[in-house]
Write a protein that holds these residues in place. Structure first.
Motif, short mmCIF file in Angstrom:
data_model
loop_
_atom_site.label_atom_id
_atom_site.label_comp_id
_atom_site.label_asym_id
_atom_site.label_seq_id
_atom_site.Cartn_x
_atom_site.Cartn_y
_atom_site.Cartn_z
N VAL A 80 -30.91 60.17 78.39
CA VAL A 80 -32.06 59.32 78.79
C VAL A 80 -32.13 59.23 80.44
O VAL A 80 -32.96 59.07 81.01
CB VAL A 80 -32.03 58.05 78.07
CG1 VAL A 80 -33.26 57.13 78.48
CG2 VAL A 80 -32.22 58.39 76.44
N VAL A 81 -30.91 59.04 80.93
CA VAL A 81 -31.02 58.63 82.38
C VAL A 81 -31.36 59.81 83.21
O VAL A 81 -32.03 59.27 84.33
CB VAL A 81 -29.28 58.28 82.80
CG1 VAL A 81 -28.60 59.43 82.69
CG2 VAL A 81 -29.56 57.58 84.15
N ILE A 137 -38.34 60.79 86.67
CA ILE A 137 -39.55 60.05 86.95
C ILE A 137 -39.80 59.03 88.23
O ILE A 137 -40.60 59.14 88.91
CB ILE A 137 -40.02 59.30 85.75
CG1 ILE A 137 -40.08 60.21 84.27
CG2 ILE A 137 -41.05 58.30 85.88
CD1 ILE A 137 -40.19 59.54 83.19
N ALA A 138 -38.65 58.39 88.34
CA ALA A 138 -38.74 57.45 89.61
C ALA A 138 -38.59 58.18 91.01
O ALA A 138 -39.09 57.82 91.94
CB ALA A 138 -37.20 56.60 89.36
N ASP A 139 -37.76 59.51 90.85
CA ASP A 139 -37.86 60.35 92.09
C ASP A 139 -39.03 61.16 92.33
O ASP A 139 -39.21 61.56 93.63
CB ASP A 139 -36.71 61.08 92.13
CG ASP A 139 -35.20 60.19 92.10
OD1 ASP A 139 -35.32 59.15 92.56
OD2 ASP A 139 -34.06 60.60 91.70
N VAL A 140 -39.64 61.36 91.41
CA VAL A 140 -40.95 62.11 91.53
C VAL A 140 -40.63 63.52 92.49
O VAL A 140 -41.36 63.94 93.28
CB VAL A 140 -41.97 61.61 92.31
CG1 VAL A 140 -43.46 62.11 91.72
CG2 VAL A 140 -42.28 59.80 91.69
N ILE A 141 -39.64 64.20 91.84
CA ILE A 141 -39.28 65.48 92.56
C ILE A 141 -40.23 66.77 92.46
O ILE A 141 -40.44 67.30 93.26
CB ILE A 141 -37.68 65.80 92.10
CG1 ILE A 141 -36.63 64.86 92.69
CG2 ILE A 141 -37.33 67.26 92.85
CD1 ILE A 141 -35.38 65.02 92.47
N ASP A 142 -40.56 66.44 91.06
CA ASP A 142 -41.35 67.77 90.79
C ASP A 142 -42.69 67.87 91.77
O ASP A 142 -43.57 68.67 91.92
CB ASP A 142 -41.74 67.68 89.37
CG ASP A 142 -40.64 68.09 88.64
OD1 ASP A 142 -39.89 68.94 88.89
OD2 ASP A 142 -40.57 67.66 87.35
#
Length: 597
Positions: free
Chosen positions: A374-375, A381-386
């Motif tokens: 899960v982590v 999602i938190a880093d929004v790398i995509d």
């Protein structure tokens, strides 16, 4: 966690009818016992020599993970003569992570199957005989013994404890994270930790200290001292140090973690190996099937606890309890120390006093695996790398696309250690939490050598591909780009201050040059006021204003490195335009960026 007790058989009574033969049997058993004790002592010393030899080999490979030559000749391909990444290629935990995250088998990691085969025969001999990081902890505990771990406290510290389950929970979490698409478990792999900590923190620190000492010796004015210092520095420069003093981003934190882990050996012997090592846990799972193991005669045990005093793995070698096969490092200290010959290591031993499976709670194991799975999505999602990752995340040339890069990169720091210009550094949070300690280029510290492909050569998992010089330079194809340079015209000397400067254009390595200059004559205010209180005079200065051709720029960072403007340079490189990404591009109306003339 106390090991389960077992009840030994009653001691047999001797028969009067066979009393006359008893002395001969006793003599024979005594002779065989002496031979067995000598044999086990020899094996213990062989193990110690093996530990020292593999640690020396590991350090030798680490010191050779460097280029001390020159790139002056473009015709000669630069390659390291030794397989400096050999320990990582033989690491089965690394192989398992990359297999689960990429669903492919990287060819070089096939060597790890040999280590698994050895484990299936002899158990965790890697931990007790080969592992350089485990040997480092062993030696540290021997050289700096703790006053706290004496007598009964030493015995209690070497009993099997609940804390030893932690490494299995870490193993389950990291394998689940690999299934989710991240090789973040490399943060805890012992070989990766050793390369990263020693290569990026210990070696540069020692190089700095010896440099200061050499300078002091040179200032002493004593010729023999100066000669010895110069000879030592020449030897170290050719065999140990990099070609210049290296500095690594956030290396202080990596060094402090190493010191903290080593210090814990004064509280718990071989703390890392028993509590945190996921590779040891991985091998422990396979060690349950080992053909070689321990047999104990519990009826003969006198509870002297000498086996516990010398035990390296805390695997319950004492009599009256079951032996933990998955925890044993096969150090053989227990058999060597036992005065009653209670303990014997042999092939196909009796398993009646053995526990083979890791002693972990089912619910905690499931929770650990679930947390690992899960982590990774949560961090993404938190880093929004995509969407649009940090512009400072400039990956080495030949790197695969960012998602695949995080699937493969094990944070081993081999690429950072081998970089000849000190350009690659461990990321902190520039690449998000998931990307901690992955390699990024920091041009202000060092630039990417134009014809160097060494980082791809030493990468054990293919996160950085093994490209050729022709691929990187664009001979017969488009050159690889890791980013694009931009100008801050408000800080650039020719643009903002009417001061001639063409340093960036001179150092641009591409052919034709990605940086071109515009010849202009511009007014400049004289520094001194005119006579009779008049306003300062004006003059005309001929300058060459630099521009970047993004179709030719490869983002090597040479321009940013040499920019004479201190603190924040006037030219800087970001990762936009990198070849590995189809989305992180510069949008231009005319892709054929033409220069005047």
């Amino acid at each position: 966690m106390a090991a389960p007790a077992i009840v030994g058989p009653a001691k047999p009574s001797s028969s009067p009818a066979k009393a006359s033969k008893a002395p001969a049997k006793k003599k024979t058993r005594a002779g065989s016992g002496i031979e067995a004790r000598l044999s086990i002592r020899v094996l213990v010393w062989v193990r110690r020599v093996s530990q020292a030899g593999f640690l020396a080999l590991f350090l030798y490979f680490l010191f050779q993970t460097a280029f001390r030559g020159t790139f002056a000749s473009a015709e000669t391909a630069v390659r390291l003569p030794l397989p400096v990444e050999a320990f990582l290629l033989a690491d089965p935990f690394v192989a398992a992570m990359t297999l689960l995250s990429t669903h492919t088998v990287y060819r070089g990691l096939a060597w790890s199957l040999g280590l698994l085969a050895v484990t299936l025969v002899f158990g965790r001999v890697f931990c007790g005989w080969i592992c350089p990081f485990g040997t480092l902890h062993h030696f540290f505990g021997w050289i700096f013994p703790s006053r706290y771990l004496r007598g009964n406290k030493r015995v209690e510290s070497n009993k099997t404890a609940t804390r030893q389950q932690v490494k299995y929970y870490l193993l389950y979490a990291f394998l689940a994270a690999s299934v989710a698409g991240s090789a973040i478990g490399g943060l805890f792999d012992p070989i990766c930790v050793a390369v990263r900590a020693i290569g990026l923190a210990v070696v540069p620190a020692l190089q700095y200290i010896t440099g200061v000492a050499s300078f002091a010796a040179g200032q002493a004015g004593v010729r023999p001292v100066q000669g010895a210092s110069d000879a030592a520095q020449d030897f170290l420069a050719q065999t140990v140090w990099q070609s210049k003093q290296f500095y690594f981003h956030h290396t202080w934190f990596i060094g402090i973690l190493l010191v903290a882990i080593l210090f814990m050996n004064r509280v718990i012997p071989r703390f890392w190996c028993r509590v945190l090592c996921p590779l040891g846990a991985f091998l422990g799972v396979f060690a349950r099937f080992a053909l070689f193991g321990m047999e104990k005669d519990h009826a003969k045990c006198t509870d002297c606890n000498l086996c516990l005093v010398h035990c390296q793995g805390a695997d319950s070698p004492q009599g009256g309890v079951k032996w933990r096969q998955d925890e044993c490092h096969m150090c053989l200290n227990c058999e060597n120390a036992c005065p009653e010959d209670v303990i014997k290591f042999r092939f196909l031993p009796s398993r009646k006093s053995t526990i083979s499976k890791p002693d972990t709670g089912r619910r905690t194991a499931i929770a650990s695996a679930a947390a690992g799975a899960v982590v990774i999505p949560a961090m993404r999602i938190a880093d929004v790398i995509d969407a649009n990752y940090d512009h400072r995340v400039i990956r080495p040339p030949g790197s695969v696309e960012e998602r695949e890069f995080l699937e493969r990169c094990i944070r081993c720091a081999e690429c950072m250690k081998v970089c000849p210009n000190n350009a690659l550094h461990p990321a902190f949070f520039e690449a998000g939490v998931e990307g901690i300690w992955t390699p990024i280029l920091i041009p202000r510290i060092g630039y990417c050598e134009h014809s160097c492909v060494l980082c791809g050569q030493v990468c054990p998992t293919g996160a950085i591909q093994k490209i050729t010089e022709d691929q990187k330079l664009g001979i017969g194809q488009k050159a690889l780009s890791i980013g694009t340079a931009f100008y801050d015209q408000g800080r650039c000397l020719p643009w903002a201050m009417a001061t001639p400067c063409i340093v960036c254009e001179e150092f641009c390595p591409t052919s034709p040059k990605a940086i071109w200059v515009e010849e202009v004559d511009i007014p400049k205010r004289l520094p001194m006021a005119g006579e009779d209180g008049k306003e300062p005079g004006m003059t005309t200065v001929h300058v060459q204003r630099p521009h970047v051709d993004p179709s030719l720029c490869i983002g090597c960072g040479a321009c940013e490195k040499v920019c004479p403007v201190q603190d924040k340079p006037a030219v800087y490189v970001t990762n936009v335009g990198e070849s590995r990404s189809k989305t992180n591009v510069i949008l231009l109306e005319d892709t054929n960026y033409n220069r005047p003339g």
